[in-house]
Structures are given as structure tokens and as C-alpha cells.
Motif scaffolding. Structure first.
Motif, PDB file in Angstrom:
ATOM      1  N   GLY A 184       0.827  -1.200   0.000  1.00 58.44           N
ATOM      2  CA  GLY A 184       0.000   0.000   0.000  1.00 58.44           C
ATOM      3  C   GLY A 184       0.857   1.244   0.000  1.00 58.44           C
ATOM      4  O   GLY A 184       2.087   1.187  -0.093  1.00 58.44           O
ATOM      5  N   PHE A 185       0.200   2.396   0.131  1.00 53.90           N
ATOM      6  CA  PHE A 185       0.900   3.685   0.079  1.00 53.90           C
ATOM      7  C   PHE A 185       0.714   4.415   1.395  1.00 53.90           C
ATOM      8  O   PHE A 185      -0.418   4.608   1.869  1.00 53.90           O
ATOM      9  CB  PHE A 185       0.365   4.543  -1.071  1.00 53.90           C
ATOM     10  N   ASP A 186       1.830   4.804   1.996  1.00 51.39           N
ATOM     11  CA  ASP A 186       1.823   5.592   3.226  1.00 51.39           C
ATOM     12  C   ASP A 186       1.862   7.060   2.824  1.00 51.39           C
ATOM     13  O   ASP A 186       2.914   7.575   2.417  1.00 51.39           O
ATOM     14  CB  ASP A 186       3.025   5.225   4.091  1.00 51.39           C
ATOM     15  N   SER A 187       0.734   7.741   2.942  1.00 48.88           N
ATOM     16  CA  SER A 187       0.651   9.132   2.507  1.00 48.88           C
ATOM     17  C   SER A 187       1.448  10.065   3.407  1.00 48.88           C
ATOM     18  O   SER A 187       1.836  11.157   2.988  1.00 48.88           O
ATOM     19  CB  SER A 187      -0.812   9.585   2.467  1.00 48.88           C
ATOM     20  N   ALA A 241       1.630  -0.684   3.917  1.00 50.22           N
ATOM     21  CA  ALA A 241       1.988   0.662   4.372  1.00 50.22           C
ATOM     22  C   ALA A 241       0.759   1.554   4.510  1.00 50.22           C
ATOM     23  O   ALA A 241       0.820   2.594   5.174  1.00 50.22           O
ATOM     24  CB  ALA A 241       2.980   1.299   3.396  1.00 50.22           C
ATOM     25  N   TYR A 242      -0.354   1.157   3.919  1.00 47.63           N
ATOM     26  CA  TYR A 242      -1.585   1.950   4.010  1.00 47.63           C
ATOM     27  C   TYR A 242      -2.202   1.880   5.410  1.00 47.63           C
ATOM     28  O   TYR A 242      -2.903   2.797   5.818  1.00 47.63           O
ATOM     29  CB  TYR A 242      -2.586   1.449   2.961  1.00 47.63           C
ATOM     30  N   GLU A 243      -1.925   0.799   6.137  1.00 47.87           N
ATOM     31  CA  GLU A 243      -2.541   0.636   7.451  1.00 47.87           C
ATOM     32  C   GLU A 243      -2.016   1.680   8.422  1.00 47.87           C
ATOM     33  O   GLU A 243      -0.838   2.041   8.412  1.00 47.87           O
ATOM     34  CB  GLU A 243      -2.265  -0.772   7.989  1.00 47.87           C
ATOM     35  N   SER A 244      -2.902   2.154   9.294  1.00 43.26           N
ATOM     36  CA  SER A 244      -2.524   3.148  10.283  1.00 43.26           C
ATOM     37  C   SER A 244      -1.675   2.518  11.375  1.00 43.26           C
ATOM     38  O   SER A 244      -1.610   1.290  11.523  1.00 43.26           O
ATOM     39  CB  SER A 244      -3.769   3.792  10.895  1.00 43.26           C
ATOM     40  N   ALA A 292      -0.811  -1.774  15.349  1.00 42.38           N
ATOM     41  CA  ALA A 292      -0.580  -2.101  16.757  1.00 42.38           C
ATOM     42  C   ALA A 292      -1.590  -3.129  17.246  1.00 42.38           C
ATOM     43  O   ALA A 292      -1.247  -4.005  18.053  1.00 42.38           O
ATOM     44  CB  ALA A 292      -0.651  -0.839  17.608  1.00 42.38           C
ATOM     45  N   ARG A 293      -2.831  -3.047  16.785  1.00 41.58           N
ATOM     46  CA  ARG A 293      -3.836  -4.036  17.181  1.00 41.58           C
ATOM     47  C   ARG A 293      -3.420  -5.437  16.727  1.00 41.58           C
ATOM     48  O   ARG A 293      -3.556  -6.413  17.475  1.00 41.58           O
ATOM     49  CB  ARG A 293      -5.193  -3.668  16.592  1.00 41.58           C
ATOM     50  N   LYS A 294      -2.899  -5.542  15.498  1.00 34.68           N
ATOM     51  CA  LYS A 294      -2.432  -6.833  15.004  1.00 34.68           C
ATOM     52  C   LYS A 294      -1.199  -7.300  15.774  1.00 34.68           C
ATOM     53  O   LYS A 294      -1.054  -8.489  16.070  1.00 34.68           O
ATOM     54  CB  LYS A 294      -2.116  -6.733  13.510  1.00 34.68           C
ATOM     55  N   LEU A 295      -0.326  -6.350  16.094  1.00 33.77           N
ATOM     56  CA  LEU A 295       0.885  -6.687  16.835  1.00 33.77           C
ATOM     57  C   LEU A 295       0.546  -7.193  18.232  1.00 33.77           C
ATOM     58  O   LEU A 295       1.071  -8.212  18.685  1.00 33.77           O
ATOM     59  CB  LEU A 295       1.785  -5.463  16.924  1.00 33.77           C
ATOM     60  N   PHE A 296      -0.360  -6.514  18.926  1.00 38.39           N
ATOM     61  CA  PHE A 296      -0.747  -6.928  20.273  1.00 38.39           C
ATOM     62  C   PHE A 296      -1.467  -8.270  20.242  1.00 38.39           C
ATOM     63  O   PHE A 296      -1.265  -9.114  21.123  1.00 38.39           O
ATOM     64  CB  PHE A 296      -1.645  -5.868  20.916  1.00 38.39           C
ATOM     65  N   ALA A 297      -2.308  -8.470  19.232  1.00 37.67           N
ATOM     66  CA  ALA A 297      -3.029  -9.742  19.128  1.00 37.67           C
ATOM     67  C   ALA A 297      -2.064 -10.900  18.908  1.00 37.67           C
ATOM     68  O   ALA A 297      -2.200 -11.967  19.517  1.00 37.67           O
ATOM     69  CB  ALA A 297      -4.047  -9.671  17.993  1.00 37.67           C
ATOM     70  N   ALA A 352       2.990   9.908  19.315  1.00 40.40           N
ATOM     71  CA  ALA A 352       1.669  10.535  19.221  1.00 40.40           C
ATOM     72  C   ALA A 352       0.735   9.798  18.264  1.00 40.40           C
ATOM     73  O   ALA A 352      -0.482   9.989  18.339  1.00 40.40           O
ATOM     74  CB  ALA A 352       1.820  11.991  18.775  1.00 40.40           C
ATOM     75  N   GLY A 353       1.271   8.974  17.385  1.00 33.37           N
ATOM     76  CA  GLY A 353       0.421   8.250  16.457  1.00 33.37           C
ATOM     77  C   GLY A 353      -0.463   7.211  17.122  1.00 33.37           C
ATOM     78  O   GLY A 353      -1.429   6.732  16.517  1.00 33.37           O
ATOM     79  N   TYR A 354      -0.153   6.858  18.362  1.00 28.55           N
ATOM     80  CA  TYR A 354      -0.927   5.843  19.078  1.00 28.55           C
ATOM     81  C   TYR A 354      -1.816   6.456  20.160  1.00 28.55           C
ATOM     82  O   TYR A 354      -2.452   5.724  20.904  1.00 28.55           O
ATOM     83  CB  TYR A 354       0.011   4.820  19.717  1.00 28.55           C
ATOM     84  N   GLN A 355      -1.834   7.775  20.251  1.00 29.64           N
ATOM     85  CA  GLN A 355      -2.639   8.396  21.291  1.00 29.64           C
ATOM     86  C   GLN A 355      -4.113   8.362  20.906  1.00 29.64           C
ATOM     87  O   GLN A 355      -4.472   8.193  19.740  1.00 29.64           O
ATOM     88  CB  GLN A 355      -2.178   9.832  21.525  1.00 29.64           C
ATOM     89  N   GLY A 356      -4.957   8.541  21.876  1.00 36.89           N
ATOM     90  CA  GLY A 356      -6.403   8.467  21.679  1.00 36.89           C
ATOM     91  C   GLY A 356      -7.023   7.693  22.824  1.00 36.89           C
ATOM     92  O   GLY A 356      -6.591   6.571  23.127  1.00 36.89           O
TER      93      GLY A 356
END
Length: 264
Positions: free
Chosen positions: A120-123, A150-153, A158-163, A183-187
Motif C-alpha cells: 500500500g501507500f503511506d501518505s 503501508a496503508y494501514e494506520s 498495533a492491534r495486530k501486533l498486540f493480538a 503521538a500516532g498511538y494516542q487516543g
């Protein structure tokens, strides 16, 4: 008599690694290949970045080398070797064998022209290829890696990594409490989901608002250094692998080689 390559194992390194390789099955045909030569060939592929079919003739046949590389990926041998060497390195650094804190980050890399699956493409980074998501301990040793498009956020990766981590190595992360992120993982929603699902606390390390140029951020520099380690492996400079799982395995092989050099 062939000369050795810079990527070859030393006698001390092989003595450590040989104890972690699967033993020969007495019910099968006797093994007729030297596993040390197989490991040297895999490390050569990792460092030189060449195709399997371009292995020098003084190594075993490339089909044999690839057979063991793939077999050990499927049966979890690479993962077990990586974990055991991590424990040895941590103990040598006077740490507990299993970490209580970790860092997560991702890195977008270009893919080869023959790669089409999960591309994918990381914009944000303007990169077409795949994204490597890492979970490392405070020494920078890779606990888990997941390769996605690369398109995945960052949070989706991280959800796939933790799983994957909770499924495969949950018994190794019994002490894990805190994970430092950018900051990309904040929320609130994502951080609450991690805490409710895995009982891990995400702590965001933010870049100072007034800072300009390069800034050495606490904790996060560790995983950035791990990214730098992979630059010494030409096979990891781009993603040449058809399957994302193969690239994940090469990351483990790179860490195994690095830890062997530390231990011996």
C-alpha cells in the motif's frame, strides 16, 4: 579450502546457537547437511541481500538452505531462538529475563517490484510498500514484529501486533506493564482498549512543541536505534519478500545474529 565470509558464525557463536537448533529426528532419514553451513548461508543472504539462487557454491544447495529457513519459520524455531538469546542478553545486562516495559513504533519501507501482496501507500511518509510494526524491550531487542501494508494506520498495525503477541508470547510478557508510544498511538479509545484487553498502560512520549530539527526523545530513541541496526542487513533495506511473514522472519534472523555477536 574456502575462505570464510564476514557473516559466518565463529566457533563460540556456533557453540551457543547449536544448543537451540532442533535435534535430529531418529525416526527420519539421517541428516546429511551441516547445520552450521546452513546458518552461515542464511546469514549471508541476510547481509548480502542476494537472491536464494545466487548463493555461492561453497554453501549447501540453495533449495536445502531455503527448506530449513522455511521449516524453522513454520515450526517456530526462529522465534524460540530469538527469545532464548534475548533472555541471555538481558541477564548479561543485569536485567530480568522478561521485560516489564517496552516500546512500540513502526517503519514504512519500499517494496520490491515483484512484491504485490499486502502492498500500500503511506501518505504520511510518501512510501509505497509495507510497514513494519515493532515491539521492543528497553534494550532495543525485538519482542515481536508484524509486517502489514503501508496503508494501514499505526493503531491498526498495533492491534495486530498486540493480538499476535498475546497469542504467541503471552507467557513471556507476564511482567509487562508499560509501553511507551509516540503521538500516532494516542487516543482515549485506543488506549482504553489496550488497557481493558491486555492490561498494559500506553504512555505517550511527545515531541516538545518548540523544538526544531532532530530531538532525542526519552525512551523512543531505543526503537529508532533498532531501526538503525537493520540498515546493516541489505535484505532488510527494502521488502523483497513475497510473503510478509518471510520479512518478519528475516527481522528475527537479524536480531539473532546481532545478539550472538554480543554474547560471543
Amino acid at each position: 579450502m574456502f575462505k570464510s565470509y564476514p557473516s559466518d558464525l565463529t566457533s563460540e557463536q556456533w557453540e551457543l546457537l547449536s544448543t537451540l537448533l532442533p535435534q535430529e529426528n531418529p525416526a527420519c532419514r539421517p541428516r546429511c547437511v551441516d547445520l552450521r553451513a546452513v546458518m552461515n548461508a542464511i546469514f549471508y543472504i541476510l547481509c548480502a541481500g542476494c537472491a536464494w539462487r545466487m548463493l555461492p557454491h561453497d554453501f549447501p544447495n540453495w533449495q536445502t538452505v531455503y527448506y530449513y529457513f522455511r521449516k524453522w519459520r513454520l515450526d517456530g524455531t526462529w522465534d524460540k531462538m530469538n527469545h532464548k538469546l534475548q533472555q541471555w542478553v538481558r541477564v548479561c545486562e543485569e536485567r530480568e529475563p522478561n521485560p516489564s516495559a517496552a516500546i512500540i513504533d513502526c517503519q514504512s519501507i519500499e517494496s520490491g517490484t515483484t512484491v504485490s501482496q499486502d502492498v500500500g501507500f503511506d501518505s504520511g511518509k510518501l512510501v509505497k510498500g509495507r510497514k513494519r510494526h515493532f515491539l521492543v524491550d528497553t534494550l532495543g531487542l525485538v519482542l515481536m514484529v508484524v509486517v502489514t501494508s503501508a496503508y494501514e494506520s499505526d493503531q491498526a498495525g498495533a492491534r495486530k501486533l498486540f493480538a499476535k503477541a498475546s497469542k504467541q508470547i503471552s507467557h513471556r510478557l507476564t511482567r509487562l506493564v508499560c509501553i511507551w508510544v509516540d503521538a500516532g498511538y494516542q487516543g482515549e479509545g485506543f488506549m482504553k482498549w489496550v488497557m481493558d484487553t491486555y492490561r498494559w498502560i500506553l504512555e505517550v512520549v511527545r515531541r516538545p512543541t518548540a523544538a526544531k530539527g532532530f530531538v532525542l526523545l526519552p525512551r523512543r530513541w531505543v526503537v529508532e536505534r533498532s531501526f538503525g541496526w537493520f540498515n546493516w542487513c541489505r535484505r532488510l533495506s527494502k521488502d523483497y519478500e513475497i510473503l510478509p511473514q518471510t520479512h518478519e522472519t528475516f527481522v528475527q534472523v537479524a536480531m539473532i545474529r546481532l545478539m550472538l555477536k554480543r554474547l560471543a
